[in-house]
Design an enzyme around this catalytic site. Sequence first.
Site, PDB file in Angstrom:
ATOM      1  N   MET A   1      29.292  23.658  38.011  1.00  0.00           N
ATOM      2  CA  MET A   1      28.790  22.342  38.397  1.00  0.00           C
ATOM      3  C   MET A   1      29.524  21.258  37.635  1.00  0.00           C
ATOM      4  SD  MET A   1      24.797  23.229  38.813  1.00  0.00           S
ATOM      5  CE  MET A   1      25.006  24.789  37.985  1.00  0.00           C
TER       6      MET A   1
ATOM      7  N   ASP B   1      27.408  29.971  34.165  1.00  0.00           N
ATOM      8  CA  ASP B   1      27.971  29.187  35.257  1.00  0.00           C
ATOM      9  C   ASP B   1      29.481  29.409  35.229  1.00  0.00           C
ATOM     10  OD1 ASP B   1      29.135  27.172  36.816  1.00  0.00           O
ATOM     11  OD2 ASP B   1      27.469  25.804  36.468  1.00  0.00           O
ATOM     12  N   ILE B   2      29.945  30.303  36.093  1.00  0.00           N
ATOM     13  CA  ILE B   2      31.343  30.719  36.081  1.00  0.00           C
ATOM     14  C   ILE B   2      32.004  30.243  37.373  1.00  0.00           C
ATOM     15  CG2 ILE B   2      32.912  32.675  35.875  1.00  0.00           C
ATOM     16  CD1 ILE B   2      31.109  32.170  33.402  1.00  0.00           C
ATOM     17  N   GLU B   3      32.989  29.386  37.226  1.00  0.00           N
ATOM     18  CA  GLU B   3      33.631  28.793  38.396  1.00  0.00           C
ATOM     19  C   GLU B   3      35.054  28.389  38.055  1.00  0.00           C
ATOM     20  OE1 GLU B   3      32.060  24.702  39.251  1.00  0.00           O
ATOM     21  OE2 GLU B   3      30.520  25.290  37.798  1.00  0.00           O
ATOM     22  N   GLY B   4      35.827  27.977  39.066  1.00  0.00           N
ATOM     23  CA  GLY B   4      37.193  27.511  38.853  1.00  0.00           C
ATOM     24  C   GLY B   4      38.081  28.575  38.244  1.00  0.00           C
TER      25      GLY B   4
END
Length: 518
Positions: free
Chosen positions: A1, A180-183
């Site tokens: 996020m 929160d794991i993203e990108g």
Amino acid sequence: MRYKKPSPVITFSALCLLLLSGCGINSEDGDSNEKTAYQRLAANGIERPPAESALAPGDSRKASAGPGFPARYAAPYIETWDSPAAMKRAREASGVKYFNLAFIVDAGGCNPKFDGTIELDDPGWISAINSNRAAGGDVIASFGGANGTEIGVSCKSVTSLKAQYKKVVDTLKVTRIDLDIEGSTLANVAANDRRNEALAQLQREYAESGKRLEVNYTLPVMPSGLTGEGKKLLQNATSHGLRINLVNIMTMDYGSKMNMGEAAVSAANALHSQLRSIWPSRTDAQLWAMEGNTPMIGVNDTRSEVFSLANGQTLVDFAKSKGIQQISFWSLKRDRECGPDGNDVSQNCSGISQSDWQFSRLMKGVADDAAPLRVSADDSSTPPATLTPTPTADAGGHPAPTATVKPRPSNTSSDVSTFFTTGQVLCESGRPVVGVWVQTAHSSDSRFAAWKPVGNGSTADWWTYLPRNEPYSLHVGCGGTPDRWGTENWTGIFSGPQNSFNCDDIAGDPNYKTCVHR
């Protein structure tokens, strides 16, 4: 996020706003340093705003234990670079009392801090957490996010990474963490493998000492479901024996205009099918209970995408109908209408017409019939329908009680010493709860508790009255019938007005027939 960074050029009005509220980061600006919010403020010569809540005299920098979480709940993401007092304001205004603490990232050298700048035992945040827990709520420590460096990337060995996760869990006394794991972090296969192994080891170590660590993964999604990288991360987690509590999907920023409520529901349905392929032995109800759903309220980073209050109601109704465990949103500070002079919708307001905390109140509706029962001893209202098992000498192997569950006392002076205790129990196999026996320090006080199924019956609210506040353990029946339990699962010894437990009734598990306090 996401959260946005301030402009390098600081005007007087922007300076005033930053001093009052802090700021965020825009990961879309090409800045490879990925500095966190207060690091960017410091670079511009702006100090962190003072906390609005301080510890009362005599308090310490130590967190108190929390009560845990109900079967369904709302838990918005609260910005830890903002004032800790926001937690109390939101709770008192909306009734929301569960929060994701966003975000814990590396401060440099494999060293986790709030926003990469704020110590984990910061007095303002510890005080806010303790006050929230005293009010019956709890918090989830959220790692990662779109900016900064998640410690799974910065800590280069399983041993060092496990030690840092443990430091966070022990300092904040959390039983649940969010990743929160993203990108680029989601694409880092080595970091994902290291993280899953470190957390699997830590879960086992906590379990051996009678504690529980629940792990949530928050992952990007399209209306068609998880990306291939997200699914591979979860498959890797299972290969290490990491037990995932829920998979929380970020139902936001798809890239084009669409009905955001329908998109969130579509993504949830797609996730359900993907979870079934990873955990094929679980029932539909168990898989729905493994889901979380997190929209970005109001105007998204893709400005044509707008998550409205009507979209929120669509999501809440769907989540309740399916038994989705967690509904969240990005973010708490944005849960208000923008002012007449305009505000940055990426961090300070939703960009739509709404009242303050309106999304918080709306999302809280997902848990209206799922929260653990809380009744005081002098409450004269009628209790909900109960299942009171018939006592038998051999039911689950415990001794027969001298009476069934004690009836609700009347409000007379003779009942003043009656101690009411309550909570929630969960059979992790998905089998129904069929009985709750309360074994007390004074054997003559032992008795069956009254209990009420929640959802598919694998979770149950329980409650009873005891003659005094004394230590007790619970024996929880999972599967079978009230007269003959499939398995009898034991808790440790506890006391107090409320305790909730998760019972491992899955044969072959190392903690088989053990119930761990939430």
